[in-house]
Design a protein around this motif. Structure first.
Motif, short mmCIF file in Angstrom:
data_model
loop_
_atom_site.label_atom_id
_atom_site.label_comp_id
_atom_site.label_asym_id
_atom_site.label_seq_id
_atom_site.Cartn_x
_atom_site.Cartn_y
_atom_site.Cartn_z
N GLY A 15 0.88 -1.42 -0.15
CA GLY A 15 -0.01 0.05 -0.01
C GLY A 15 0.86 1.36 0.10
O GLY A 15 0.62 2.24 -0.71
N THR A 18 2.54 1.54 -3.42
CA THR A 18 2.08 1.86 -4.70
C THR A 18 1.17 3.16 -4.72
O THR A 18 0.72 3.75 -5.72
CB THR A 18 0.85 0.87 -4.91
OG1 THR A 18 0.17 0.70 -3.82
CG2 THR A 18 1.17 -0.57 -5.54
N ASN A 19 1.40 3.51 -3.43
CA ASN A 19 0.93 4.97 -3.11
C ASN A 19 -0.72 5.42 -3.68
O ASN A 19 -1.00 6.32 -4.32
CB ASN A 19 1.58 6.17 -4.01
CG ASN A 19 1.57 7.47 -3.60
OD1 ASN A 19 1.10 7.88 -2.40
ND2 ASN A 19 2.09 8.35 -4.24
N VAL A 20 -1.63 4.30 -3.29
CA VAL A 20 -2.80 4.50 -3.67
C VAL A 20 -3.58 5.44 -2.69
O VAL A 20 -3.08 5.33 -1.35
CB VAL A 20 -3.51 3.14 -3.91
CG1 VAL A 20 -3.35 2.52 -4.88
CG2 VAL A 20 -3.33 2.27 -2.60
#
Lengths: 114, 261
Positions: A15, A18-20
């Motif tokens: 998480g 991926t820098n969502v």
């Protein structure tokens, strides 16, 4: 148990990497869904400690509770009962704590601390 | 005769049971480990998802708390006030900077204007004082004096007549007659600016050719006077382009500029 902790850590790392970011509109839905997922995981741990774990039950439970939780919040939003998400939060919160308690007791039983 | 005792039925059963038991145990072990692996795998996937979603949710919530939707009315009022104050300050800054820009622009305009004027004035002063070579329409006065009878005062008169006729620049045999020039000599030769001439003189004059010629050719004027001298001849010819050389820069030794006269 180590494997499970590693899996959680791996998920968090993924998480972070991926820098969502959840869009604002989806925040409540996903929040309740996350609660449901946590609840399902605690339930799975409890079941595995009890020896009644069934992966089919776990996976289907995981999917249906997360989706249903988000759906309930969605429906609440649509029918003007925005507070419906509170019901889901309370229900999942209580179940999480119950499962946590069971897991704790089962762990004690396994390690012979009782 | 040796009697072979066949293993009794019980023994077989026992063996069979034992093998069966053993088989079951290993099978169970295998089954259990498979079961355990599936359990772990599915739980691990679930937890992985939970971790991922948690982080995503965390990020979303962080942006949500920062967003204006989330702020209370009081906070919003404070934010609006702050932004308005900042806006005002920035507007003031814009006005101040614009004024400064204008001032600077005017200043530089002023300065360039003053410089231009100074340059023009300088140019005029240089022209008047004969420091620059000039050219333009005018006349050329050719004077021949084979008998060497002309005196300096004749040339003084000539220059006066020319200036009265609007001469802007005068040179005698290429020597500029400026504000500080004087005529000396005698005995048939003329000294202008320390240069000695005699017999033939060519006076170049820049100015209105008609006026200049008229100034010299007036009845009873200079030309007629000069022509009365023995051997003296005066030729006046207007020219489109007369070139007058630059004079020398004189040094003032005694004269000092008076401040605030």
């Amino acid at each position: 148990m180590l494997v499970l902790a590693l899996a959680l850590a791996l998920g968090i790392t993924l998480g972070l990497l991926t820098n969502v970011s959840v869009p604002l509109g989806m925040l409540t839905y996903l929040g309740v869904a996350v609660l449901a997922a946590i609840d399902a995981c605690f339930g799975g741990v409890k079941a595995s400690l009890e020896g009644t774990f069934d992966d089919k039950v776990f996976i289907s439970g995981f999917l249906t509770s997360t989706l249903m939780a988000a759906f309930i919040v969605f429906v609440g939003d649509r029918i003007g009962v925005r507070e419906l998400y509170l019901a889901a939060v309370v229900a999942f919160g209580m179940r999480i704590f119950e499962n946590l308690g069971s897991v704790r007791r089962l762990m004690f039983a396994r390690w012979g601390w009782e | 005769m040796k009697v072979h005792h066949l293993p009794s039925r019980e023994t077989f059963t026992h063996l069979k049971d034992a093998s069966k038991k053993g088989l079951h145990a290993s099978e169970r072990a295998v089954g259990r480990s498979v079961n355990e692996a599936r359990l772990m795998a599915s739980l691990a996937v679930g937890l992985l998802l939970v971790g991922f979603l948690l982080v995503a949710q965390w990020r979303g919530a962080a942006t949500f708390t920062r967003s204006l939707d989330r702020q209370s009315d009081q906070n919003l009022a404070i934010i609006i006030q702050e932004i308005a104050a900042e806006n005002n300050a920035l507007r003031g800054e814009i006005v101040r900077l614009q004024m400064r820009l204008m001032e600077t622009g005017m200043e530089s305009e002023d300065r360039s204007r003053v410089l231009n004027e100074a340059a023009k004035e300088m140019q005029a002063v240089r022209l008047v004082s004969g420091l620059d070579a000039v050219s333009g329409p005018g006349i050329v006065v050719a004077i021949s004096d084979p008998e060497r009878v002309l005196l300096p005062q004749d040339f003084v008169r000539l220059v006066h007549e020319l200036r009265a006729g609007g001469a802007e620049a005068i040179a005698v045999n290429g020597t500029r007659v400026s504000a500080t020039s004087g005529f000396a000599g005698g005995d048939g030769s003329i000294i202008i600016n320390d240069v000695v001439f005699s017999r033939t003189y060519e006076v170049s004059v820049v100015g209105d050719p008609d006026n200049l010629a008229q100034a010299l050719e007036l009845p009873g004027g200079l030309r007629s006077t000069l022509l009365t001298f023995p051997g003296v001849n005066v030729e006046i010819s207007p020219a489109e382009e007369v070139r007058v050389a630059a004079g020398l820069h004189g040094e003032f030794v005694y004269a000092q500029k008076v401040e605030n006269p």
